[in-house]
Design a protein around this motif. Structure first.
Motif, short mmCIF file in Angstrom:
data_model
loop_
_atom_site.label_atom_id
_atom_site.label_comp_id
_atom_site.label_asym_id
_atom_site.label_seq_id
_atom_site.Cartn_x
_atom_site.Cartn_y
_atom_site.Cartn_z
N GLU A 109 0.81 -1.22 0.00
CA GLU A 109 0.00 0.00 0.00
C GLU A 109 0.84 1.27 0.00
O GLU A 109 0.41 2.30 -0.50
CB GLU A 109 -0.93 0.00 1.21
CG GLU A 109 -2.06 -0.99 1.10
CD GLU A 109 -3.00 -0.91 2.28
OE1 GLU A 109 -3.02 0.12 2.98
OE2 GLU A 109 -3.73 -1.89 2.49
N ASN A 110 2.05 1.21 0.55
CA ASN A 110 2.87 2.42 0.61
C ASN A 110 3.75 2.61 -0.62
O ASN A 110 4.66 3.44 -0.61
CB ASN A 110 3.72 2.43 1.89
CG ASN A 110 4.77 1.34 1.90
OD1 ASN A 110 4.69 0.37 1.15
ND2 ASN A 110 5.75 1.49 2.77
N ALA A 111 3.49 1.89 -1.70
CA ALA A 111 4.26 2.06 -2.94
C ALA A 111 3.77 3.31 -3.67
O ALA A 111 2.57 3.52 -3.82
CB ALA A 111 4.10 0.83 -3.83
N ASP A 112 4.70 4.14 -4.10
CA ASP A 112 4.36 5.36 -4.84
C ASP A 112 4.34 5.01 -6.33
O ASP A 112 5.40 4.90 -6.97
CB ASP A 112 5.39 6.45 -4.54
CG ASP A 112 4.99 7.80 -5.10
OD1 ASP A 112 4.05 7.85 -5.92
OD2 ASP A 112 5.61 8.79 -4.70
N LEU A 113 3.16 4.84 -6.89
CA LEU A 113 3.03 4.41 -8.28
C LEU A 113 3.49 5.47 -9.28
O LEU A 113 3.68 5.18 -10.45
CB LEU A 113 1.57 4.02 -8.56
CG LEU A 113 1.03 2.89 -7.68
CD1 LEU A 113 -0.41 2.57 -8.06
CD2 LEU A 113 1.90 1.66 -7.77
N ASP A 114 3.66 6.70 -8.82
CA ASP A 114 4.13 7.77 -9.70
C ASP A 114 5.66 7.83 -9.75
O ASP A 114 6.22 8.56 -10.56
CB ASP A 114 3.58 9.12 -9.23
CG ASP A 114 2.07 9.19 -9.36
OD1 ASP A 114 1.53 8.57 -10.31
OD2 ASP A 114 1.44 9.85 -8.52
N LYS A 115 6.33 7.08 -8.89
CA LYS A 115 7.79 7.11 -8.84
C LYS A 115 8.34 5.70 -9.01
O LYS A 115 8.84 5.08 -8.08
CB LYS A 115 8.27 7.72 -7.53
CG LYS A 115 7.92 9.19 -7.40
CD LYS A 115 8.47 9.79 -6.15
CE LYS A 115 8.09 11.26 -6.05
NZ LYS A 115 8.47 11.82 -4.76
#
Length: 154
Positions: free
Chosen positions: A115-121
């Motif tokens: 859940e804490n993955a930054d999909l924009d980076k």
């Protein structure tokens, strides 16, 4: 006689690339596309590394050029890494394989992102047949500060 029950028939159909519609209705087995994907996932080794600020997915993709590798995010939280290695010299006259041990075909891996993955980076770098996909972590939420209520003196 139902030849679909014999595994050798399925293997031959895969080798000859018989269309899936052919005899698929008579078998109560998973589709060949599903089986190819499952095999591709089973034979594609990968390491998942958690760093303090990012996740790293290191995937062996031997013989596949960086521009032939596809990195996607599906269903908002599934990282999919795929590629395909083709056989060399398949049209050369007089060439025959004496032994074939290197795997040809599709390579694929799917990873459930936290859940804490930054999909924009998300970044991907391929070097010497090893793909490294880095997914930055979102900063942790700031802890809520206690709310102080001013007490009125009556």
């Amino acid at each position: 006689m139902d030849f679909g029950r014999f595994p050798i028939i399925s293997i031959l159909e895969d080798m000859l690339e018989v269309p899936e519609e052919h005899n698929e209705k008579s078998r109560n087995t998973p589709s060949r596309a599903y089986m190819r994907d499952a095999k591709a996932m089973a034979v594609t080794p990968a390491d998942v590394i958690e760093h303090p600020n990012a996740y790293a997915f290191v995937v062996d993709m031997p013989g596949i050029k960086g521009d032939e590798i596809k990195v996607q995010v599906e269903n908002e939280n599934v990282l999919v890494v795929s590629g395909e290695r083709q056989r060399e010299n398949k049209d050369d006259e007089g060439v025959k394989y004496v032994r074939m041990e290197r795997r040809m075909g599709k390579f694929m891996r799917k990873f459930q992102l936290p859940e804490n993955a930054d999909l924009d980076k998300i970044s991907a770098v391929c070097n010497d047949g090893v793909l490294k996909v880095t997914v930055q972590k979102l900063p942790p939420p700031e802890p809520k500060k206690p709310k102080t209520i001013q007490v009125q003196v009556a």
